[in-house]
Design an enzyme around this catalytic site. Structure first.
Site, PDB file in Angstrom:
ATOM      1  N   HIS A  96       7.455  -2.306  -2.932  1.00 13.61           N
ATOM      2  CA  HIS A  96       6.368  -1.354  -2.178  1.00 13.61           C
ATOM      3  C   HIS A  96       6.886  -0.281  -1.588  1.00 13.61           C
ATOM      4  CE1 HIS A  96       2.761  -0.818  -0.619  1.00 13.61           C
ATOM      5  NE2 HIS A  96       2.165  -1.722  -0.229  1.00 13.61           N
ATOM      6  N   HIS A 116       1.646   3.577   0.509  1.00 16.12           N
ATOM      7  CA  HIS A 116       0.724   3.481   1.471  1.00 16.12           C
ATOM      8  C   HIS A 116       1.084   3.485   3.095  1.00 16.12           C
ATOM      9  CE1 HIS A 116      -1.365   0.994  -1.952  1.00 16.12           C
ATOM     10  NE2 HIS A 116      -1.161   2.327  -2.286  1.00 16.12           N
ATOM     11  N   TYR A 158       3.986   2.201   4.366  1.00 15.14           N
ATOM     12  CA  TYR A 158       4.632   1.086   4.935  1.00 15.14           C
ATOM     13  C   TYR A 158       6.244   1.356   4.868  1.00 15.14           C
ATOM     14  CZ  TYR A 158       0.382  -1.927   4.355  1.00 15.14           C
ATOM     15  OH  TYR A 158      -0.883  -2.222   4.693  1.00 15.14           O
TER      16      TYR A 158
HETATM   17  C1  FNR Z   1      -4.784  -3.577  -1.678  1.00 19.42           C
HETATM   18  N1  FNR Z   1      -3.856  -2.864  -2.166  1.00 19.42           N
HETATM   19  C2  FNR Z   1      -2.591  -3.196  -2.206  1.00 19.42           C
HETATM   20  N2  FNR Z   1      -1.651  -2.417  -2.478  1.00 19.42           N
HETATM   21  C3  FNR Z   1      -0.385  -2.912  -2.403  1.00 19.42           C
HETATM   22  O1  FNR Z   1       0.557  -2.042  -2.866  1.00 19.42           O
HETATM   23  N3  FNR Z   1       0.291  -3.831  -1.782  1.00 19.42           N
HETATM   24  C4  FNR Z   1      -0.878  -4.858  -1.177  1.00 19.42           C
HETATM   25  O2  FNR Z   1      -0.545  -5.795  -0.729  1.00 19.42           O
HETATM   26  C5  FNR Z   1      -2.239  -4.218  -1.238  1.00 19.42           C
HETATM   27  N4  FNR Z   1      -3.227  -5.055  -0.810  1.00 19.42           N
HETATM   28  C6  FNR Z   1      -4.581  -4.900  -1.028  1.00 19.42           C
HETATM   29  C7  FNR Z   1      -5.687  -5.924  -0.643  1.00 19.42           C
HETATM   30  C8  FNR Z   1      -6.809  -5.711  -0.968  1.00 19.42           C
HETATM   31  C9  FNR Z   1      -7.793  -6.732  -0.480  1.00 19.42           C
HETATM   32  C10 FNR Z   1      -7.185  -4.391  -1.804  1.00 19.42           C
HETATM   33  C11 FNR Z   1      -8.634  -3.949  -2.089  1.00 19.42           C
HETATM   34  C12 FNR Z   1      -6.199  -3.497  -1.930  1.00 19.42           C
HETATM   35  C13 FNR Z   1      -4.313  -1.629  -3.194  1.00 19.42           C
HETATM   36  C14 FNR Z   1      -4.502  -2.315  -4.489  1.00 19.42           C
HETATM   37  O3  FNR Z   1      -3.410  -2.439  -4.912  1.00 19.42           O
HETATM   38  C15 FNR Z   1      -5.054  -0.825  -5.306  1.00 19.42           C
HETATM   39  O4  FNR Z   1      -4.027   0.375  -5.451  1.00 19.42           O
HETATM   40  C16 FNR Z   1      -6.305  -0.142  -4.799  1.00 19.42           C
HETATM   41  O5  FNR Z   1      -7.197  -1.533  -4.504  1.00 19.42           O
HETATM   42  C17 FNR Z   1      -6.967   0.549  -5.651  1.00 19.42           C
HETATM   43  O6  FNR Z   1      -7.559  -0.016  -7.010  1.00 19.42           O
HETATM   44  P1  FNR Z   1      -8.867  -0.733  -7.068  1.00 19.42           P
HETATM   45  O7  FNR Z   1      -9.234  -1.619  -6.381  1.00 19.42           O
HETATM   46  O8  FNR Z   1      -9.818   0.606  -7.026  1.00 19.42           O
HETATM   47  O9  FNR Z   1      -8.738  -0.898  -8.627  1.00 19.42           O
END
Ligand code: FNR
Length: 366
Positions: A169, A172, A174
């Site tokens: 990861h 975002h 982090y």
């Molecule tokens: C996330 N996302 C996310 N990304 C990541 O890299 N690690 C994580 O642990 C999380 N956690 C997370 C929790 C929840 C509840 C959501 C809704 C999103 C981001 C996710 O992987 C993704 O990039 C986004 O949700 C966009 O994709 P969708 O939902 O538009 O298909």
């Protein structure tokens, strides 16, 4: 709807996928004391039964005292947590999908909903939580070296447990992304600097250590984003040239697949071309890429954190770009929270049965 390209197999090094659909990593906080339960295993198994090709786990933290910001986020270290993950990956395999853990360290971030904090202060490149506020410690060289080793150990364990690949990861806002970002990385040693290439040194060393641990054939996916949770408008690469300076050293260090996180996959990365982030990453590095961000949904995922659901949208644009060769894999997040059979419904052409995303589904693990 043109969807057949989503069901072409994909193969890279030792990874063989039956289709192009990836479950995006999504934190669910249902793992008390960091241990994935049987309910967590059942949740992932259902998505495997629903015909997702590759499942990327929720972020699971490496062995550092303050790598997590919630007690219910799973660990990727310790006997009990690893045993929990073994059950998860076995269940997923028995239902025909492949799986990667997403290895994570939160760095220094604002607190989540609860007041829970790790016993030791959060750690990051310069102790900063935003431009001018300290809320953690500046990592020493020894902290950095131990963190790199913690990632490498989790990678070794992932391979030993039978995972098919792993994801780092790096997105975002982090820890790894905090090193990339000049706003939070003010270091004057080899982990800091004016250019994105210099600030990528921490990521480069993690990737190299992981590569040493897992050998050449085990695919390493790296998740990156321009946007940060601290600033949705942030950009690490303002131009294609800067993107080259960012991504090429990462590819050379050992990344196999770039997972390019956008809030909306159709948004172009730079003026003069409609290529998105995954499109540019593939063009620049020649490596396979994963796109993500509002695939099959009308609203983006930041709205989910504000308590909003989202309606179903067409897949025509994402399949058009996939068929054009912009990227290789398509990650889907929220639709798979609300509908474990999402992929299967697409394959069968039952798009009228798709459910969209219901915000209440975040409260339960089903
Ligand atoms: C996330 N996302 C996310 N990304 C990541 O890299 N690690 C994580 O642990 C999380 N956690 C997370 C929790 C929840 C509840 C959501 C809704 C999103 C981001 C996710 O992987 C993704 O990039 C986004 O949700 C966009 O994709 P969708 O939902 O538009 O298909």
């Amino acid at each position: 709807m043109i969807t057949h390209s989503l069901f072409q197999p994909f193969s890279y090094k030792s990874l063989q996928l039956k289709n192009r659909i990836v479950m995006a990593p999504m934190t669910r906080t249902f793992s008390p004391q960091g241990i994935p339960t049987d309910e967590v295993a059942a949740y992932y198994e259902k998505r495997a039964q629903g015909e997702v090709g590759l499942i990327i786990s929720e972020g699971t933290v490496v062995n550092r005292p303050s790598s997590s910001n919630d007690p219910n986020i799973p660990h990727f270290y310790g006997e009990k947590s690893l045993a929990g993950w073994k059950t998860v990956v076995d269940c997923v395999h028995s239902s025909g999908a492949k799986m990667a853990p997403q290895l994570w360290h939160v760095g220094i971030v604002s607190r989540r909903n609860s007041d829970w904090r790790p016993e030791t202060p959060f750690e990051g490149p310069s102790g900063l939580v935003n431009l001018d506020t300290k809320d953690g410690s500046e990592m020493t060289i020894s902290d950095i070296e131990q963190t790199i080793q913690a990632f490498a150990q989790s990678a070794r364990d992932a391979q030993k447990l039978g995972f098919d690949c792993l994801e780092i990861h790096g997105a975002h806002g982090y820890l790894i992304d905090q090193f990339f970002w000049e706003v939070l990385n003010k270091r004057t040693d080899k982990y800091g600097g004016k250019t994105i290439k210099e600030r990528s040194q921490f990521a480069v060393e993690i990737i190299k250590a992981i590569r040493n641990s897992v050998g050449n054939e085990f695919p390493i996916i790296l998740r990156l984003s321009q946007w940060k949770q601290q600033d949705y408008g942030a950009r690490l690469a303002q131009t294609p040239k800067e993107m080259e300076e960012w991504l090429i050293p990462l590819a050379e260090a050992g990344v196999d697949i770039f997972h390019c996180s956008q809030r909306r996959f159709w948004e172009k990365e730079f003026a003069g071309s409609d290529l998105n982030f995954a499109g540019w990453a593939k063009k620049i590095t020649g490596k396979p890429t994963i796109t993500v961000g509002s695939v099959g949904l009308k609203g983006d995922f930041i709205a989910a954190f504000k308590g909003e659901g989202s309606e179903v949208d067409s897949l025509d644009e994402v399949t058009r770009r996939l068929e054009r060769g912009d990227f290789d894999l398509v990650a889907v997040g929220r639709p798979l929270i609300s509908d474990s059979d999402w992929a299967k419904k697409i394959r069968l052409g039952n798009s009228t049965e798709l459910k969209g995303f219901n915000k209440d589904d975040l409260k339960v693990l089903t």
